[in-house]
Design a protein around this motif. Structure first.
Motif, short mmCIF file in Angstrom:
data_model
loop_
_atom_site.label_atom_id
_atom_site.label_comp_id
_atom_site.label_asym_id
_atom_site.label_seq_id
_atom_site.Cartn_x
_atom_site.Cartn_y
_atom_site.Cartn_z
N ARG A 5 -56.82 41.11 22.52
CA ARG A 5 -56.94 42.42 21.80
C ARG A 5 -56.01 43.10 21.35
NH1 ARG A 5 -60.24 46.56 21.05
NH2 ARG A 5 -59.74 48.47 21.92
N GLY A 6 -55.88 43.62 20.10
CA GLY A 6 -54.65 44.41 19.70
C GLY A 6 -53.71 43.72 19.03
N GLU A 7 -53.59 42.31 19.25
CA GLU A 7 -52.42 41.56 18.84
C GLU A 7 -52.64 41.14 17.64
OE1 GLU A 7 -49.81 37.94 20.66
OE2 GLU A 7 -52.15 37.50 20.63
N GLY A 8 -53.73 41.05 17.06
CA GLY A 8 -54.17 40.85 15.56
C GLY A 8 -53.51 41.77 14.65
N ALA A 9 -53.46 43.15 15.07
CA ALA A 9 -52.85 44.14 14.16
C ALA A 9 -51.52 43.85 13.89
CB ALA A 9 -53.04 45.54 15.05
N PHE A 10 -50.65 43.21 14.49
CA PHE A 10 -49.35 42.84 14.22
C PHE A 10 -48.97 41.81 13.24
CE2 PHE A 10 -49.25 44.34 18.86
CZ PHE A 10 -48.09 45.35 18.69
N LYS A 114 -61.57 42.03 19.97
CA LYS A 114 -60.19 41.56 20.13
C LYS A 114 -59.49 41.70 18.82
CE LYS A 114 -60.43 36.38 19.10
NZ LYS A 114 -60.14 35.20 19.99
N TYR A 115 -60.46 42.13 17.39
CA TYR A 115 -59.67 42.23 16.30
C TYR A 115 -59.55 43.58 15.95
CZ TYR A 115 -60.70 37.31 15.97
OH TYR A 115 -61.13 35.81 16.48
N SER A 116 -59.00 44.56 16.97
CA SER A 116 -58.87 45.69 16.67
C SER A 116 -57.68 45.92 15.93
CB SER A 116 -58.54 46.30 17.96
OG SER A 116 -57.94 47.75 17.84
N PRO A 117 -57.88 47.06 14.61
CA PRO A 117 -56.47 47.32 13.75
C PRO A 117 -55.48 48.18 14.61
CG PRO A 117 -58.41 48.91 13.29
CD PRO A 117 -58.84 47.73 14.42
N THR A 118 -55.84 48.62 15.87
CA THR A 118 -54.87 49.39 16.46
C THR A 118 -53.88 48.29 17.57
OG1 THR A 118 -56.36 51.01 16.75
CG2 THR A 118 -54.64 51.10 18.57
N LYS A 119 -52.42 48.63 16.88
CA LYS A 119 -51.44 47.68 17.79
C LYS A 119 -51.37 48.24 19.28
CE LYS A 119 -48.69 47.04 13.92
NZ LYS A 119 -47.60 47.50 12.96
N GLN A 120 -51.43 47.27 20.21
CA GLN A 120 -51.36 47.38 21.72
C GLN A 120 -50.09 46.53 21.97
OE1 GLN A 120 -54.91 46.82 23.75
NE2 GLN A 120 -55.86 48.21 22.20
#
Length: 170
Positions: A5-10, A114-120
């Motif tokens: 979760r949050g990795e896809g934003a990268f 898990k496809y959040s556009p927010t980077k974590q």
């Protein structure tokens, strides 16, 4: 596949961290900038896009640069480490702005998405550049479903000639 979760934003940023056609990612970016060319890769659940702009005199270089990015890219470990350090600082600073509020709301409203556009940063794993490179390779193998949009003041015969030779390479 296999994103935290949050990795896809990268993912969209990973193409900019690749060495391309024997040039380091910094040299490649400088070459583009020197010739007035911009390239941006955007990846999300619905599509993958490489967009760019260039002066009409650099159209061939723009196409050759996209082609090199598609065929001759290699993830750069040092660039990824530097990117992580910079993103850590940027994300920490964003927490105090409205983007940080959106990130908190996103995590509260859809904790399992898990496809959040927010980077974590805690989700960013060391092997992301390799996984993204494999993803890019699979996507670029299917390049026959792409769309090219040209906007500008082009001489029709010159453009037709250039496109017929450049598109054959894709």
């Amino acid at each position: 596949e296999d994103l935290a979760r949050g990795e896809g934003a990268f993912v969209s940023d990973m193409a900019g961290l690749c060495d391309v056609a024997g040039l380091s990612n910094v040299e490649f970016a400088n070459m583009l900038r020197t010739n007035g060319i911009t390239l941006k890769t955007e990846v999300n659940l619905a599509y993958m896009s490489i967009s760019g702009s260039a002066p009409s005199a650099s159209l061939r270089l723009l196409f050759n640069s996209v082609l090199a990015l598609v065929r001759e890219r290699k993830p750069d470990r040092q660039a990824f480490e530097y990117y992580k350090a910079c993103e850590t600082l940027r994300i920490a600073a964003d927490r105090r702005r409205q983007d940080g509020l959106y990130a908190v709301m996103d995590s509260l409203m859809a904790p399992g998405y898990k496809y959040s556009p927010t980077k974590q940063m805690r989700a960013l794993r060391e092997n992301l550049p390799q996984r993204v490179d494999e993803y890019f390779s699979r996507r670029f193998e299917k390049f026959n479903d792409g769309v090219i949009v040209l906007i500008g003041d082009f001489e029709e015969n010159m453009l037709r000639k250039e496109l017929s030779s450049m598109l054959a390479a894709f």
